[in-house]
Every structure is written in C-alpha cells, then in structure tokens.
Scaffold this active site. Structure first.
Site, PDB file in Angstrom:
ATOM      1  N   LYS A   1     -22.005  27.205 -27.795  1.00  0.00           N
ATOM      2  CA  LYS A   1     -21.333  28.480 -27.555  1.00  0.00           C
ATOM      3  C   LYS A   1     -20.322  28.264 -26.436  1.00  0.00           C
ATOM      4  O   LYS A   1     -20.660  27.781 -25.356  1.00  0.00           O
ATOM      5  CB  LYS A   1     -22.346  29.541 -27.129  1.00  0.00           C
ATOM      6  CG  LYS A   1     -21.778  30.952 -27.112  1.00  0.00           C
ATOM      7  CD  LYS A   1     -21.395  31.441 -28.518  1.00  0.00           C
ATOM      8  CE  LYS A   1     -22.180  32.653 -28.930  1.00  0.00           C
ATOM      9  NZ  LYS A   1     -22.030  32.960 -30.363  1.00  0.00           N
TER      10      LYS A   1
ATOM     11  N   THR B   1     -26.055  29.551 -31.627  1.00  0.00           N
ATOM     12  CA  THR B   1     -25.186  29.650 -30.453  1.00  0.00           C
ATOM     13  C   THR B   1     -25.400  30.995 -29.761  1.00  0.00           C
ATOM     14  O   THR B   1     -25.224  31.098 -28.550  1.00  0.00           O
ATOM     15  CB  THR B   1     -23.709  29.451 -30.834  1.00  0.00           C
ATOM     16  OG1 THR B   1     -23.267  30.525 -31.671  1.00  0.00           O
ATOM     17  CG2 THR B   1     -23.506  28.127 -31.543  1.00  0.00           C
TER      18      THR B   1
ATOM     19  N   ARG C   1      13.867  14.288  -3.184  1.00  0.00           N
ATOM     20  CA  ARG C   1      13.760  15.250  -4.283  1.00  0.00           C
ATOM     21  C   ARG C   1      12.600  16.186  -4.002  1.00  0.00           C
ATOM     22  O   ARG C   1      11.736  15.892  -3.179  1.00  0.00           O
ATOM     23  CB  ARG C   1      13.557  14.527  -5.621  1.00  0.00           C
ATOM     24  CG  ARG C   1      12.277  13.718  -5.685  1.00  0.00           C
ATOM     25  CD  ARG C   1      12.002  13.175  -7.091  1.00  0.00           C
ATOM     26  NE  ARG C   1      10.719  12.458  -7.112  1.00  0.00           N
ATOM     27  CZ  ARG C   1      10.158  11.954  -8.214  1.00  0.00           C
ATOM     28  NH1 ARG C   1      10.765  12.061  -9.376  1.00  0.00           N
ATOM     29  NH2 ARG C   1       8.987  11.338  -8.145  1.00  0.00           N
TER      30      ARG C   1
ATOM     31  N   GLN D   1       3.019   8.509  -9.123  1.00  0.00           N
ATOM     32  CA  GLN D   1       1.851   7.625  -9.237  1.00  0.00           C
ATOM     33  C   GLN D   1       1.268   7.310  -7.860  1.00  0.00           C
ATOM     34  O   GLN D   1       0.048   7.221  -7.691  1.00  0.00           O
ATOM     35  CB  GLN D   1       2.228   6.313  -9.938  1.00  0.00           C
ATOM     36  CG  GLN D   1       2.365   6.407 -11.443  1.00  0.00           C
ATOM     37  CD  GLN D   1       3.769   6.757 -11.908  1.00  0.00           C
ATOM     38  OE1 GLN D   1       4.552   7.344 -11.156  1.00  0.00           O
ATOM     39  NE2 GLN D   1       4.101   6.422 -13.153  1.00  0.00           N
TER      40      GLN D   1
ATOM     41  N   HIS E   1       9.416  19.263 -12.960  1.00  0.00           N
ATOM     42  CA  HIS E   1      10.742  18.897 -12.473  1.00  0.00           C
ATOM     43  C   HIS E   1      11.479  20.082 -11.863  1.00  0.00           C
ATOM     44  O   HIS E   1      11.539  21.166 -12.455  1.00  0.00           O
ATOM     45  CB  HIS E   1      11.583  18.331 -13.617  1.00  0.00           C
ATOM     46  CG  HIS E   1      10.969  17.138 -14.281  1.00  0.00           C
ATOM     47  ND1 HIS E   1      10.587  16.016 -13.584  1.00  0.00           N
ATOM     48  CD2 HIS E   1      10.672  16.879 -15.577  1.00  0.00           C
ATOM     49  CE1 HIS E   1      10.081  15.119 -14.431  1.00  0.00           C
ATOM     50  NE2 HIS E   1      10.110  15.624 -15.653  1.00  0.00           N
TER      51      HIS E   1
END
Lengths: 303, 303, 303, 303
Positions: A15, A60, A181, A224, A252
């Site tokens: 469920k 369920t 950035r 990363q 971005h």
C-alpha cells in the site's frame, strides 16, 4: 518459444502513500508527526499471479490499517516507525520473506505569536521532505535490517564561489568557460546507517547540517566536487553512516545578455532555466564497510 | 445568424513566467531576488485578431527582454518592480490602454554555517510564495494604478481549538458534530493597497504576520470564522489595505476509527485526506473605500 | 481607523473536487461517466464569519453526499448533472441565493480487442478535460440559469502555416521576423450557451470540432488570429453559443541553431521551451446577446 | 574513522530532459517526433569529484548540443536515436566506459478536418508516454548494448470482471471480500529486447496491444493476476522480448454507501480515491534468457 518458458520473476506489492498524522497532546504543548507511509511485502506470491489465488496476499487495505493502528502508540521518528512496521510485516507469515517501508516526513514549525512559538498552531515547512527507508529480510533476531535516511527537495544556491572550466572540447562543444557562476541544485540525499538503534532525529539533523555546510563552504570547480564534499562531510560527521547517495540536478541560472539594449551585466541579472538541466549522481562511501544492495532495492536512483 | 454579428470582445496578451533572478553583489554579503514575472497588455489589438496585422502587437519576446533589462537596475521589491514595468508598458504606445504585471516571488534564506548566516549561500524557503499584481490603466500622472500583494501556499494547522457544530441537517447530512478537530488550510490571500508608494516589504511582512497570528489565535467554530478573523487582522494592522480576499481550502484530517483493532483513538491518529476538500472563499473590506474591480481583472478567485 | 469600518464582503463556500464515477450496467455494453465536481453556495453566511454561527452553513460534507446521491439516478452529461445540483442547492434554503457547480469530465474509450471495442474495458483519454460550469441564482422558474461548457488541456501544433512579422520594434526588441514557424498551444476554451435545455453532448462535440478545424485550417499570421478564427468557428456552428473565451499559451518551439556544428537546419530541429511562454486571451462574442457576468463569476481567466 | 577511508563510489552524470522536436517536411504530409532525452555518462570522473579537475568532464551542455545535432539526420524511433547517441558517447573518450540514454516520446495524431487527417496539424495524445532506455557499455563491436522499451501513464479501467477474495485475515483486516469491483490502474511497463536491431515501432505497437488486450480480456481475481497475464501476453507475442517489468497502482474506486439517504447502490456510484493506493510490481521473464542487470541500472522501479 513454448509458453512454458515464461515465469514470474521478482515482485513485491503493498500500500502506497498512507497519509498518517499523529498528534501528541500529552502536554499543553502539542507536537505532531506528519507522514506518508508506503509498505511493500516480498515473499511467495506466485499463486496470486498465476492463478488468482489470494491465500498469501495480505490485503493492502490490511497494511494500511496496520499503519494507522501502530501510530496509536506514537510514531517517535520515521526510522523507528519504519522499523516497527517492517519487522511486523516481515514476520507476519511464513511465506513473507521481507518488507520494505518507505516514509516521507513533512516538517511543521510552531507559528510565532507575539514572538512566542504557539502551543498548538503550526505552519508547514516548505518543499523539503525528510525520507526514511527500512528494509527487513527475515524474521526475529537473525533478520537483516537496513535503515536509510535522507531528504529531498532541499533547494540551495550560491551566488558566487562556483567555477566551471577545463572541460574537454569537441565538435559539439560551445559552452564558454566561467570563473564565476551561480550554482543551484535541489538536493536529494539518502544515506545508510550501519546501526538500527540510533537517536534518529539527532543523526538526521547532523547529516543535514553537514550537507548544507559543505555546500555553502565548498569553493566549487564542478558540481561533482560539491557533491563529493557534501557526502564526505556527512560521513566524517557520523561514523554510523556507511555510504551516502546524492542526486544533484544542476539548476542552471544563465547570465542574461543585455548588450542588445546597451546594458552591461556584471553578474547581476540571470534567467533561471527549467529544462534541460545537468544531473550529477554519485555515491560517497567508506571503503571498509561491505555494500548492502538489499538496503537500496526499490529505491530510485543510480548507484 | 449572419457572421457579421460576431466580434472580438475583451482580450489581452503578454509573456508569462519570465524567471528572472537578480543578485546584488555590491557588498560581500550578497542578496538575491527570485521572481516569476508575467506581463499582459490591454488595448486595441483588433487587427491582429481579425486580419493577422501585428502592427500593434508588441512581441511577447520584447516584453520578456524588457523584464530582464529593467532588472539590471535592481528589483527592490515585487511591487516596485511591477509598478516600473506596468507603467512602462501602459505608456509605450498610444494603442495600449493598460498593463497588468503579475509576479511570484520565491524567498531564500541564508544557510547557517557554524551558526552564522552565510554571505552568499542560500536555501530556498518552502512552498510559500509571495505574490504581487500591479495594474496600470492609462499613462502618466492620470493613470489608474492598483497594487495587490499576497501570498499562496502557506500551509497552516491547529491541533486543537477548532469546532464544527450547529449546521443544518437535511436528508443528505451524515456528518457528526465535533467540539475538537484538526483545522488545516493552505492560505491564498491577496490584499489591495490604496497607495502606490509604500515600504512594500514591511507592509507585506505585517500582513503576513497578522494572518498567521489570527489563524493561530482564533478559537475557531467555523473555517469561515478563521477567515474573517485573518482578514480583519490584516486590515486592522495596516490602514493602507482596503480589502483582502482569502481562499482557504479545508484540508481535512479525519480521526481514524481504530475500534476494529480494539484500540481507542483519543484525538491522536488522523488520516490526511486529499480530495474532496472544503473551499472557503471570502473578502474582508473597509466600508468606506470604493471598490476597484480593475485591480482584480484577470486574477483568479471568486469575490 | 476604528474596527467598525471593517465588514464581510463577497463570499462563497463549498466542497471541491468530489471524484464521482457512475457506471451504467443496464446492458452488457457498459458505459461510465467520470467527473470531478465542485459546488459553491452563495447567500447569507455572515454569522458564520463573524460569530462562528453555523445555522446557515450547509456542511460541505452534505454537499458531497448530495453529489453522490444525485449520481444514483445517472449523470447523463456534465451540464445536465450540474443543472440538477445547482438548482437543488440554490433552492435548498431561503438564505441561499445561488449556487455554482464546476465540473471536470474525463473521457474514456473502449479498449479494442481483436479490433472490436470491448464491452467493459476502457482506457482513459489523454490530457484533455471537458469542463462545465452551471450557475443558478434564485429559485424556481424565475431563477437565472447560466451554462458554460468548455475544454482544457487540448494540445495542438502545426508544423507550418504560421508566420509572425510586422510587429513594432523598440529598444528592447530583438526577435527576428519569421514567415514559417511551428505554432503550438494548449487550448483552454469556455463558451456560454443561451439555452439551458440542449443536447449537451452534441453541442460540446460540435464546438470542439469547430475549434480543432479552425486551428488546423487557419493560415496564421498571429496566434491572436488563430484564436479569433477558432472562436468565430464555434459561434458560427452553433447559434446557442453567445460567447467564447479562449486562453492560448504560445508553446514556443525554437529552431535550433546548428551552425556551430557545421550543420544547416532547414526547419527540421526545434527545441520545445517551457518558460516563459506567450499567453493570448480573448473573447469572441455575438453583438446582439447581452453579457452575463454572473455566468463567469469565480471562473479563472481574463475577459 | 580516519578520513582516508572515505572514497567515491558509483557515479554518473549527464544532461536531463532535452526537449527536441524533429519535423520531417520531405513531403507535404509532415511528420514529427517529439522527445525528452536524458543522457548519462559513466567512467572515470574521480578527479572532478575530489579535485574539481574537469579534464574528463564532457560538459552536459555538449551532451545537449549533441542531441540536437544528431536529430538533424532524423530521429527515426526513440530506440534507434538512443542507440546512436549512446554509442557515440560511450566511444567518445577512453575514460568513458558507458552511456545511458533515457527517452520519453510524446505522440501526436493528425487533426481530422472534414473527416480527413490534416497534413500538418496535430493534436497531442493524452497522458500516455512511450519510453526507451538504451545502455551501451564499451566501445565498438564488443560493446554490451541493451535496449528497453516501455510506456507509462496508460490509464485503464474495467467496470466488471474483477474480484478480490480469499485473502488472509488478521487482527488488522477489515476489508470485505468482493466478487465484482471496478479495477483501474495506470500502467508503467518496461521490457527488454534481446536484439538491438528491430523494427522498433512495430515491436512497440505489438507489446502495447498485448498489454491492453490482456488487461481487457483477463477475468481478474487479483491485480497480480492481471499483471502476470499482461506480461505473459507481451512475451508470447514477441520472442525478442526477454523480460518485462510492470508497475501497476491499484487506483481504488470505492462503491459509495448511499443507504443513509434511502438509496441502494447496485454497482453504480463510485468514489475515485487518490491515496493511499495499492501498488503491484512484478517481472515476467523467460527462464532461458540470462538476466541483464546493466540494462536496468538507473531505471526506477523494483525488480
């Protein structure tokens, strides 16, 4: 290709998304826990698939009822509640070999009234969701028990301290290098504990703080690098965390070119783009802890 | 029914959902404003509709460019930015009679690192969104200018202090009366200022606080009563607010019946339901301020 | 600013999003109707707001029950079901002055098995939703009754036959003119009937066909031109339609510049953009039909 | 717990959700392909994580450009396009060991005008999405290549021909047995081909038909039984399919109790519930085909 070569493979059922809210009114200062609980059972359900025989199928609806009934005694933390439920289901019948409980937890903060947090009025905390996944294989003291904690929807952004350059260039490369950035992402993290008996709320808060502080404090040359620093910080802070998986969309923010209007744009005006987005996924782990693929079964994400 | 009886009626057009982010790096302690801006122009665009003649059609791409160009000088607040844009568009050409700027503003908080708010790292504030709608009809000092502020997605809940009884019963009534229930809603509020020259951020914060404190502080016999108390509090706090429109879904939390499992449930375990939900909508207003339907044109919601 | 100047303004309340599905099993070839029904009541609910007195508040739970009970006799069409419900609520008590029923209807098609449509197995039709809004003010034969029909989520696209040029250029204009572009939109349309006694399904199907054929058949110099043509076609086809309101987002498909890779792109490769998007809204109407603002109260959209 | 025990584990990165639309205008009867493409690269990216050295990081912007450039030559089918892209990325640099391309494909149908399908005007097909996942490990003829096809969002319903009884009852079981219920689900299916050189569109259409016909044609004693029948049908129809994974939410439609209003309800009026829902997940597979876990890496879902 006779039909007899076809068979049932791996399967589970349960469920999904039981929305249980438990209030503690034991003092005038109420607290509440607000969860979205999904249960999955694993075991021998072949007859249901091949013959419609439900003798092994714990409904369920019954699973849903069990979630509500167990909440009567208090939920404590998502991880503790998941452990209670998973152990119950995994041991409920001999044909059930294991259970997985996935939980989303929504945070609520006390509304300040005249500067003082109210006793029983709350506002829900934003988009961030705390998660837990408990997997129990087997029954009793010999069962394999795994606990994942995590969070999703934690959107973070740095207005500077992020660069991206030095990447290889081929026929299809047009991106300019940048030494400054905006870096923004929506953190999804899941980490695995090596213990099933922790102060879960404290462990969660510590990992969350480690992730946030590492994101903020890392001068980033690549998303990363931020990912690894975040994972490393979580593991350094808590020896009970064996590994952490991070999924970081690169949300971005493109510097808008205003030169057509006779304007410069010294890192002031950006366009927040929807799609496409970069997607960085990685695991940070201890090299002395054995992997536990069973802990991650059915949990989305690479790694 | 000759075709000549068919004509163009009311119309507007514009660019929706320009996602502009402006960073202020004038000191080491950066700030950012994160907006979703939609512009709509009103005026004589009949030829575009009936003949495809675009001589009057300021391209929506141009509208988008204008948003980014105007952000170069700083956004200040959603209301102030909306005023600059709406006045610009409304006065741009003689065939344009008015402009509407709708803005969603996403909040960001500084990430605490070692307990101190970071200079340039932020996390996004949850699901709540601040909104502004500026409408300008006409050009120059004689223009009609309207400013709405508001918020949406503010989810609040009380674990007690809410009753519901005394409602009429007919053939289709089955609901039991209750003297104690969970009351939860997701507040959408919009209020109209009678001035176009305010400290917008302070005014917004004051109205938001009034709404929250009134929700928390009202012992509620009906969600309508909470709505009225919230609106009244906003108006009492700020004489520049002429009216406020509130839309409050009743996010039902049903007490779960556990008696089948031999358990009582003294207001502890609830099921948070999705649909259907009650929906309470109302206006609270000053009786000495003339209505301003132009301020609300194109803004969803009854009232 | 004494508090006595504050009063309750316009208001309504009801139950939103009752998900009722009615099956007709009167023959072996079953049919089903799948609706999302929202009711709103209008009238004198002041005491609930100012004093928490619910004597006038027909519980939203009662409204939900009424929806299910009325479905027992069959739903027929969204418009007919809305009329039954709105008339019932508007006449239920003397303090209720009117009711609005908003309905979304989800289509289902028979699954073909071996090329023949199945008797009782269906697949749901995509993203398009049929809508209806019925408003009843007053009780009995003198009541004002308005019926809107419509659709939303109908996504259409032309790969050619769309131009955009001749628009004014100012300091902020950079868009190039084009004689051939992709034109795509997601149609939201609502039209008002002047009758409350029609073959609703036939009328709906006719309007939908008119919209689609006009979109396809119009060589478009502006999305406004397509909008007008679509509205005009609906009105020309059906004299019972007094006006139609269309909201057409311009779902931009930008030709991708491949020149950096040494490739041309003669209208082949496009990028489907999410945000921002143009938004064109307009009404097409008969000049000999009086307007009916009451029909549109509480329905989102400009015009 | 020295820091040196912490290391980077499995990882991948790429560009997600590139929305590429390719139009074929080579005849007056245009066609279009509308895709959402996500690429992920696997290999040695350790330096980017631990030192911010991007020498191995093919920019996600470059990956996006590559998608658009490759579309210039035509897309053919999602599977074929994914194969071209995955092979390109997997062989692009010696530090890249593999690539995964995930694709969503949105269908468009010609708008009928006067009963004839239009040459260049289309309407988008509902909520169903065709999917493909191509994984390439290694470079050149020795590469391991896997192709998954699938679909998601296919909502189906049976108004009869579904039972649920014979399930075990425990302390928490309250569900009544039923010999006739509505069965509804939203099919997510993914199947693995053993060939990388097929008529992809024909194979997809065949599997889709098998799934639909099996759902419709199976008298269901359990949703698990329908799942197995659907998977079995797909495998029986196409010897190139080695296994299929199905995820079937049980979209509950509860018979509404109308007895409080003096009404019976002989399987006519239902409430479509949102949450919680059952969730049935299973694999149907050939016993003579070796498993291919690499084909499923990073694809959500149990099994």
């Amino acid at each position: 290709m006779p039909g007899m070569t076809i068979r049932l493979g791996r399967n589970q059922y349960g469920k999904a998304e039981v929305r249980v809210v438990a209030v503690d009114r034991s003092s005038a200062r109420h607290t509440l826990v607000d969860l979205n609980v999904s249960s999955s059972l694993r075991g021998d359900f072949t007859a249901a698939h091949t013959a419609g025989d439900n003798a092994h199928v714990v409904a369920t609806d019954t699973q849903k009822n069990t979630v509500f009934a167990f909440a009567r005694d208090g939920i404590a933390s998502p991880e503790a509640f998941g452990l209670r439920l998973a152990r119950h289901f995994a041991g409920a019948h001999d044909w059930i070999t294991g259970a997985r409980i996935g939980i989303e937890s929504y945070g609520w903060s006390r509304i300040p009234v005249g500067g003082r947090p109210h006793d029983h009025a709350f506002s829900r905390d934003g988009g961030e969701v705390r998660t837990a996944v408990v997997t129990v294989d087997g029954d009793g003291p010999d069962a394999d028990v795994h606990v994942l904690a995590g969070l999703t929807g934690l959107v973070v952004l740095k207005t500077t301290g992020s660069e991206f350059w030095g990447f290889p260039r081929d026929r299809y490369t047009t991106l300019a290098e940048t030494r400054d950035r905006i870096l923004a992402t929506a953190v999804t993290a899941r980490w695995r504990y090596t213990s099933a008996d922790l102060d879960w709320d404290t462990a969660f808060a510590g990992a969350r703080t480690a992730l946030l502080e590492a994101f903020a404090g890392t001068h980033s040359l690549a998303l990363q690098q931020s990912l690894y620093a975040m994972g490393e910080a979580a593991l350094e802070r808590n020896p009970d965390i064996a590994e952490i998986r991070l999924s970081l969309p690169n949300k971005h923010h493109f510097l808008q070119d205003l030169s057509a209007f006779g304007l410069d744009n010294p890192d002031i005006v950006y366009h927040a783009d929807d799609r496409p987005y970069g997607l960085i996924e990685g695991t940070v782990e201890r090299d002395d802890v054995p992997p536990a693929p069973a802990a991650w079964e059915g949990t989305p994400g690479f790694c």
